[in-house]
Structures are given as structure tokens and as C-alpha cells.
Design an enzyme around this catalytic site. Structure first.
Site, short mmCIF file in Angstrom:
data_model
loop_
_atom_site.label_atom_id
_atom_site.label_comp_id
_atom_site.label_asym_id
_atom_site.label_seq_id
_atom_site.Cartn_x
_atom_site.Cartn_y
_atom_site.Cartn_z
N ARG A 120 0.81 -1.23 0.11
CA ARG A 120 0.19 0.02 -0.07
C ARG A 120 0.83 1.23 -0.19
O ARG A 120 0.49 2.28 0.48
CB ARG A 120 -1.05 0.07 1.13
CG ARG A 120 -2.01 -1.23 1.23
CD ARG A 120 -3.19 -1.05 1.86
NE ARG A 120 -4.13 -1.93 1.84
CZ ARG A 120 -4.20 -3.12 2.61
NH1 ARG A 120 -3.40 -3.33 3.59
NH2 ARG A 120 -5.09 -3.92 2.49
N LYS A 142 4.01 11.13 -11.39
CA LYS A 142 2.95 10.34 -12.41
C LYS A 142 3.65 9.05 -12.42
O LYS A 142 4.99 9.10 -13.02
CB LYS A 142 2.70 11.12 -13.35
CG LYS A 142 1.68 12.18 -13.36
CD LYS A 142 1.46 12.74 -15.11
CE LYS A 142 0.11 13.49 -14.78
NZ LYS A 142 -0.16 14.04 -16.24
N GLU A 184 11.07 17.23 -24.50
CA GLU A 184 10.34 17.54 -23.36
C GLU A 184 11.15 19.04 -22.82
O GLU A 184 10.53 19.55 -21.83
CB GLU A 184 10.42 16.63 -22.54
CG GLU A 184 9.72 15.28 -22.78
CD GLU A 184 8.24 15.26 -22.45
OE1 GLU A 184 7.75 16.42 -22.22
OE2 GLU A 184 7.41 14.36 -22.77
N LYS A 226 8.60 22.71 -14.29
CA LYS A 226 7.77 21.57 -14.00
C LYS A 226 7.34 21.71 -12.51
O LYS A 226 6.23 21.51 -12.19
CB LYS A 226 8.19 20.08 -14.59
CG LYS A 226 7.25 19.33 -14.18
CD LYS A 226 7.23 17.84 -14.89
CE LYS A 226 6.25 16.85 -14.74
NZ LYS A 226 6.57 15.63 -15.23
N GLU A 236 -3.83 17.41 -11.35
CA GLU A 236 -4.04 17.60 -12.51
C GLU A 236 -5.71 17.97 -12.34
O GLU A 236 -6.40 17.50 -13.44
CB GLU A 236 -3.79 16.60 -13.65
CG GLU A 236 -3.76 17.23 -15.16
CD GLU A 236 -3.21 16.10 -15.96
OE1 GLU A 236 -4.00 15.91 -16.87
OE2 GLU A 236 -1.95 15.87 -15.90
N ASN A 245 0.81 18.41 -20.80
CA ASN A 245 0.38 17.41 -21.95
C ASN A 245 0.48 17.83 -23.39
O ASN A 245 0.10 17.46 -24.36
CB ASN A 245 -0.73 16.87 -21.54
CG ASN A 245 -0.84 16.02 -20.14
OD1 ASN A 245 0.04 15.19 -19.84
ND2 ASN A 245 -1.82 16.10 -19.42
N HIS A 252 0.65 10.31 -28.28
CA HIS A 252 0.21 9.04 -27.73
C HIS A 252 -0.50 8.14 -28.90
O HIS A 252 -0.54 6.98 -29.02
CB HIS A 252 -0.63 9.08 -26.69
CG HIS A 252 0.10 9.65 -25.35
ND1 HIS A 252 -0.32 9.67 -24.19
CD2 HIS A 252 1.56 9.55 -25.22
CE1 HIS A 252 0.64 10.19 -23.27
NE2 HIS A 252 1.73 10.10 -23.82
#
Length: 366
Positions: A120, A142, A184, A226, A236, A245, A252
Site C-alpha cells: 500500500r 506520475k 520535453e 515543471k 491535474e 501534456n 500518444h
């Protein structure tokens, strides 16, 4: 040394950027070891850096154990997640331990997700060794794996306890990987920093060629950008973090077409996606055509794909939009797009007509 804080209340942490930091990483990791063996997860391509990191830990009187996984996007899978979590459990990792993710974005995403669900939730540290991971995926929490439906659709927000960035690790990267990571970097200029985009236009060639000053400047600037956005919108939910994004919805879809393989690296997909986002914005009369062309020209000049022809896309607009419909940003049947009013003027548009996107993609040169 540059220390960039990611301010998230109780989940705050620092990103440390310094040339040669990997050889001194043990000094920063020892306080997190609790006198126990630290587990390092990496891939076959990063073995030379693994030796440096383990020597650094040994010098700090910290024992370590390494798990070496296959390289490549295919490792972000259910099967590899199961393999990794079973191995971490076999090694007796506890909730209070910190697993070290040494490698690029694939390793960081996979290890971060494994640590999010192991018992967990246990701690982890990001030690990114690719430009893409250093300026983007290692910061912000993320974590994810890919599924048959699409990229990064199974994951969790799980912040690292620390991020250690050594720009000299980029010296061993193939030029293609550096270029892909650069996508990026330039993204931060296109989002909301036109002055940084201009800096990129002047310095990208030196950065890719290995100029240490250019790399350190770009890395620190990108991480700070960032960190600021993540600090404003960690999960988000406010719309601010969605700006990160830019290029990813189109990108993608292109990665899905390529089967999430090394045929099209993530940064290459993002580069083509940013060019398409600016191109679509111009086609809809939102952005000046000259700005869209400026983006295309810059990406092409440094060897990054700037459209469908450059990635040898063969799918129709309808097929590419079908990939987009699996995007994790879908909300009540609506797919938000990152569009632009000009260089450094990106915004979220939740009213885009997908029929217009389909027509735009069908009209692109193949």
C-alpha cells in the site's frame, strides 16, 4: 549544485542537479536507508551507471541489491510489474524503505508505480539517466504502465522522496535518445515561456552535441518550470498541470500506431504531436501560421519529427482519433486538447470538434 524544491506540503521533496552527482549519490541516499539494504532497479542499458551508484552507496556504508530489467517501452507492462513487485517482496522491502529507480522514463514510471502499490505504498527515489526523464518524467509523481488500450492508462500519483540528476549521465546516451528527450525541454518554452523557446532555438544544437553548460541550463530551467506547475496542480484537477501534456494527445496516438515500441520513441511522438497541435491551432485560425511553421522548422532542424510524414504514419485521421479516445484525460465523453494562440501561449480547449481533428489529420502530408 542546483537544488530545486517541489513544494507539495507533506509530500515536498528536492531535485538536486549537479555534474558528477551519481558518484556522490550515496551521501544523499544514506539518510533514507535506515541502515538497511537499498534496492536499486535499473535496466540492462544502465549497467555502467549502476556500478557507479553502488560504489557510491558502499562508500557511504550502505549495502545495495540490484534488480536489472530488460530495456525499452515493452517493460511498462502488467507482466513486468508483476515480476518487479514479486522480486521486491522476495527482497523483503518494507513500507519505510526507499527503492531507487535508476534509468530513463520507463524505469521511473514502472518503479514508481510498483512502489505506489507495494504494501500500500513504500518510498522511492528517482535517479534519472536520460534527458527526457531528467526534465520531465522523474518529477511530479506520475507513475504508470501501458495497457492494450493505450499508454499510461494504469497508474497512480506517487511522489518520490528525492530526485538526483547528474547531467553527465547523458554523455553515454545515443544521439537519438538525447534528441527525443529534448522534445520535453522545448515543450516548456511552447507552453508559456516564449523567451525560453527563443533560447532553445539558439542553443539546442549545442545541447544535443554535448555542451555541458547548455545541458545544465536547460535541465535546471525545465525542472523549475515543471516543479512550479506541479506545485500549483499536483493531481491535474485545476487545469494547470494539463498544460504539461502539450503534444501528448497527438503523440500518444502515434505511439499507439507504432505499438509502443522503439520504432517511435516517446519524445519523438511528443515532438510530432506538438507540431500537429500548433498546426491544428493554425488551421482553426487560433494561432498565427508563422508560429506553427516556426515550431515545425525548429524541430526539423534538430532532427525531430514534425508531422505525420516524419513518423511515417499510415493510419487515417479516423484511426488516429480512435486511439485518442482512450486518452486518460477523457472526461464525460469529452477529450480536452492542448492548443496554442501563439508561441508560449498554450491553453486547454474542451470544445474541440473531433470531426475537425479527423479532417485536419487526413489533410496532412504522408
Amino acid at each position: 549544485m542546483t537544488v530545486i524544491p517541489v513544494s507539495l506540503g507533506a509530500r515536498s521533496y528536492d531535485v538536486i542537479v549537479e555534474n558528477g552527482l551519481l558518484a556522490r549519490a550515496g551521501d544523499h541516499l544514506a539518510p533514507l536507508s535506515r541502515g538497511r539494504t537499498m534496492v536499486i532497479v535499473t535496466d540492462e542499458n544502465v549497467r555502467p551507471h549502476l556500478a557507479t551508484l553502488q560504489a557510491s552507496l558502499a562508500a557511504a556504508v550502505v549495502q545495495s541489491e540490484a534488480i536489472v530489467l530488460p530495456p525499452g517501452e515493452s517493460s511498462k507492462s502488467w507482466a513486468m510489474l508483476e515480476t518487479l513487485t514479486d522480486r521486491l517482496l522476495d527482497l523483503g522491502v518494507e513500507r519505510g524503505d526507499h527503492v531507487v529507480a535508476l534509468g530513463g522514463g520507463v524505469i521511473g514510471d514502472l518503479v514508481g508505480f510498483a512502489c505506489a502499490i507495494l504494501k500500500r505504498g513504500c518510498g522511492f527515489v528517482q535517479v534519472p539517466t536520460t534527458l527526457l526523464a531528467q526534465v520531465d518524467s522523474s518529477v511530479g509523481g506520475k507513475t504508470a504502465i501501458n495497457s492494450k488500450a493505450g499508454k499510461n492508462l494504469v497508474g497512480a500519483f506517487h511522489q518520490p522522496a528525492l530526485v538526483l540528476v547528474d547531467p553527465t549521465t547523458l554523455d553515454t546516451l545515443p544521439a537519438r535518445q538525447v534528441r527525443a528527450g529534448y522534445a520535453e525541454v522545448v515543450k516548456y518554452g511552447l507552453i508559456d515561456d516564449p523567451a525560453f523557446f527563443a533560447w532553445c532555438e539558439s542553443n539546442a544544437a549545442a545541447l544535443i552535441a554535448g555542451d555541458a553548460d547548455a545541458r545544465s541550463c536547460a535541465i535546471s530551467h525545465s525542472i523549475a518550470a515543471k516543479a512550479r506547475i506541479v506545485g500549483e496542480d499536483e493531481f491535474e484537477t485545476k487545469g494547470r498541470r494539463a498544460l504539461l501534456n502539450l503534444g501528448h494527445t497527438f503523440g500518444h496516438a502515434l505511439e499507439a500506431e507504432a505499438g509502443f515500441s522503439d520504432t517511435l520513441l516517446h519524445g519523438e511522438g511528443v515532438a510530432a504531436g506538438m507540431a500537429l497541435a500548433y498546426g491544428f491551432s493554425a488551421a482553426q485560425g487560433i494561432a498565427p501560421p508563422a508560429d506553427a511553421e516556426r515550431v515545425r522548422t525548429h524541430l526539423a532542424a534538430i532532427g525531430l519529427p514534425n508531422g505525420l510524414a516524419a513518423v511515417r504514419s499510415t493510419q487515417s485521421g479516423h484511426e488516429l482519433v480512435a486511439h485518442m479516445m482512450h486518452d486518460k484525460k477523457m472526461n464525460a465523453g469529452t477529450l480536452p486538447f492542448l492548443l496554442a494562440r501563439g508561441i508560449g501561449e498554450t491553453y486547454v480547449d474542451k470544445t474541440v470538434d473531433l470531426a475537425k481533428v479527423t479532417a485536419f489529420l487526413d489533410a496532412q502530408p504522408r
